[in-house]
Design a protein around this motif. Sequence first.
Motif, PDB file in Angstrom:
ATOM      1  N   LEU A  21      -1.914   4.278   8.918  1.00  0.00           N
ATOM      2  CA  LEU A  21      -2.684   5.267   9.677  1.00  0.00           C
ATOM      3  C   LEU A  21      -2.625   5.031  11.176  1.00  0.00           C
ATOM      4  O   LEU A  21      -2.601   5.970  11.958  1.00  0.00           O
ATOM      5  N   ARG A  22      -2.614   3.796  11.584  1.00  0.00           N
ATOM      6  CA  ARG A  22      -2.570   3.479  13.015  1.00  0.00           C
ATOM      7  C   ARG A  22      -1.157   3.525  13.579  1.00  0.00           C
ATOM      8  O   ARG A  22      -0.968   3.367  14.783  1.00  0.00           O
ATOM      9  N   ARG A  43       1.212   1.376  13.080  1.00  0.00           N
ATOM     10  CA  ARG A  43       1.714   0.040  13.419  1.00  0.00           C
ATOM     11  C   ARG A  43       3.101  -0.197  12.829  1.00  0.00           C
ATOM     12  O   ARG A  43       3.924  -0.861  13.432  1.00  0.00           O
ATOM     13  N   GLN A  87      -1.879  -2.851   4.621  1.00  0.00           N
ATOM     14  CA  GLN A  87      -3.039  -2.100   4.143  1.00  0.00           C
ATOM     15  C   GLN A  87      -2.946  -0.695   4.736  1.00  0.00           C
ATOM     16  O   GLN A  87      -2.194  -0.465   5.680  1.00  0.00           O
ATOM     17  N   GLU A 124      -4.624   0.992   6.757  1.00  0.00           N
ATOM     18  CA  GLU A 124      -4.820   1.144   8.201  1.00  0.00           C
ATOM     19  C   GLU A 124      -3.538   0.871   8.981  1.00  0.00           C
ATOM     20  O   GLU A 124      -3.353   1.420  10.068  1.00  0.00           O
ATOM     21  N   ASP A 125      -2.639   0.050   8.449  1.00  0.00           N
ATOM     22  CA  ASP A 125      -1.370  -0.209   9.127  1.00  0.00           C
ATOM     23  C   ASP A 125      -0.537   1.057   9.226  1.00  0.00           C
ATOM     24  O   ASP A 125       0.141   1.296  10.219  1.00  0.00           O
ATOM     25  N   THR A 128       0.862  -1.173   0.000  1.00  0.00           N
ATOM     26  CA  THR A 128       0.000   0.000   0.000  1.00  0.00           C
ATOM     27  C   THR A 128       0.899   1.222   0.000  1.00  0.00           C
ATOM     28  O   THR A 128       2.067   1.134   0.368  1.00  0.00           O
TER      29      THR A 128
END
Length: 85
Positions: free
Chosen positions: A49-50, A52, A44, A46-47, A20
């Motif tokens: 954005l968070r 991680r 992805q 979210e990985d 991504t």
Amino acid sequence: GTAVNVQAMVFGNLGKDCATGVVFSRNPASGLPDVYGEWLGNAQGEDVLRGRRRPQELTLKARLAQREERPSLEEAMPNLFRELS
């Protein structure tokens, strides 16, 4: 300015050949035409954005400037990089 978002919806976390990221056709700091952005393999959105995992540089030039050890997209997936740039 005008912005265009071209997006192919696929799974970014299905293996080492998936990823991504975000790619810009201009450097936002200078406004000059230049491939700019970052990517994260086997992940992805979210990985990122968070928080991680930390994204990697797109270009070898940016990776060297950041003194990053992890490969750029240009190095890790050269065919994909050429297609995007």
